[in-house]
Scaffold this motif. Structure first.
Motif, PDB file in Angstrom:
ATOM      1  N   MET A 209      66.412  42.060  71.195  1.00  0.00           N
ATOM      2  CA  MET A 209      67.495  42.360  72.267  1.00  0.00           C
ATOM      3  C   MET A 209      68.400  43.495  71.725  1.00  0.00           C
ATOM      4  O   MET A 209      68.681  43.696  70.743  1.00  0.00           O
ATOM      5  N   TRP A 210      68.632  44.297  72.831  1.00  0.00           N
ATOM      6  CA  TRP A 210      69.269  45.545  72.508  1.00  0.00           C
ATOM      7  C   TRP A 210      70.940  45.447  72.416  1.00  0.00           C
ATOM      8  O   TRP A 210      71.440  44.506  73.372  1.00  0.00           O
TER       9      TRP A 210
ATOM     10  N   ARG B 168      64.932  51.367  73.801  1.00  0.00           N
ATOM     11  CA  ARG B 168      65.152  49.832  74.059  1.00  0.00           C
ATOM     12  C   ARG B 168      63.707  49.079  74.344  1.00  0.00           C
ATOM     13  O   ARG B 168      63.461  48.111  74.096  1.00  0.00           O
TER      14      ARG B 168
ATOM     15  N   SER C 167      62.078  45.919  72.743  1.00  0.00           N
ATOM     16  CA  SER C 167      61.647  44.862  73.152  1.00  0.00           C
ATOM     17  C   SER C 167      60.538  44.583  73.275  1.00  0.00           C
ATOM     18  O   SER C 167      59.963  43.314  72.902  1.00  0.00           O
TER      19      SER C 167
ATOM     20  N   ARG D 161      59.780  43.149  70.028  1.00  0.00           N
ATOM     21  CA  ARG D 161      60.207  41.760  69.625  1.00  0.00           C
ATOM     22  C   ARG D 161      59.251  40.500  70.332  1.00  0.00           C
ATOM     23  O   ARG D 161      59.343  39.301  69.835  1.00  0.00           O
TER      24      ARG D 161
END
Length: 92
Positions: free
Chosen positions: A1-2, A82, A86, A89
């Motif tokens: 999560m950014w 970003r 993502s 992740r």
């Protein structure tokens, strides 16, 4: 999560600033502070987008950041990092 408001979550938040604004071999110690930071990408994006010239940001020295910018002059670093964060992740 950014994380847009990343500085309060940075691993270096309680570190003396002089520790991160060093030269030579001392930069390797500064980079170690970044190695486990959960907002490292956001920090690096900040430094790249704003062309911050001094210190270790997001685990990279000023020389390393200049090379990235030189090799990718039109990049939107926040978008690039970003997307990378993502993808990481979700295990891609």
């Amino acid at each position: 999560m950014w994380v847009d408001e990343w500085s309060g979550q940075a691993a270096c938040r309680d570190t003396q600033p002089d520790t991160l604004f060093v030269k030579g071999a001392e930069q390797n110690k500064a980079k170690q502070v970044c190695s486990s930071c959960r907002v490292r990408s956001e920090c690096l994006a900040e430094a790249l987008e704003n062309r911050i010239e001094w210190g270790v940001w997001g685990g990279l020295t000023e020389r390393e950041r200049r090379a990235l910018i030189r090799n990718n002059p039109g990049a939107s670093w926040a978008e690039v990092l970003r997307a990378a964060k993502s993808a990481d992740r979700v295990g891609v």
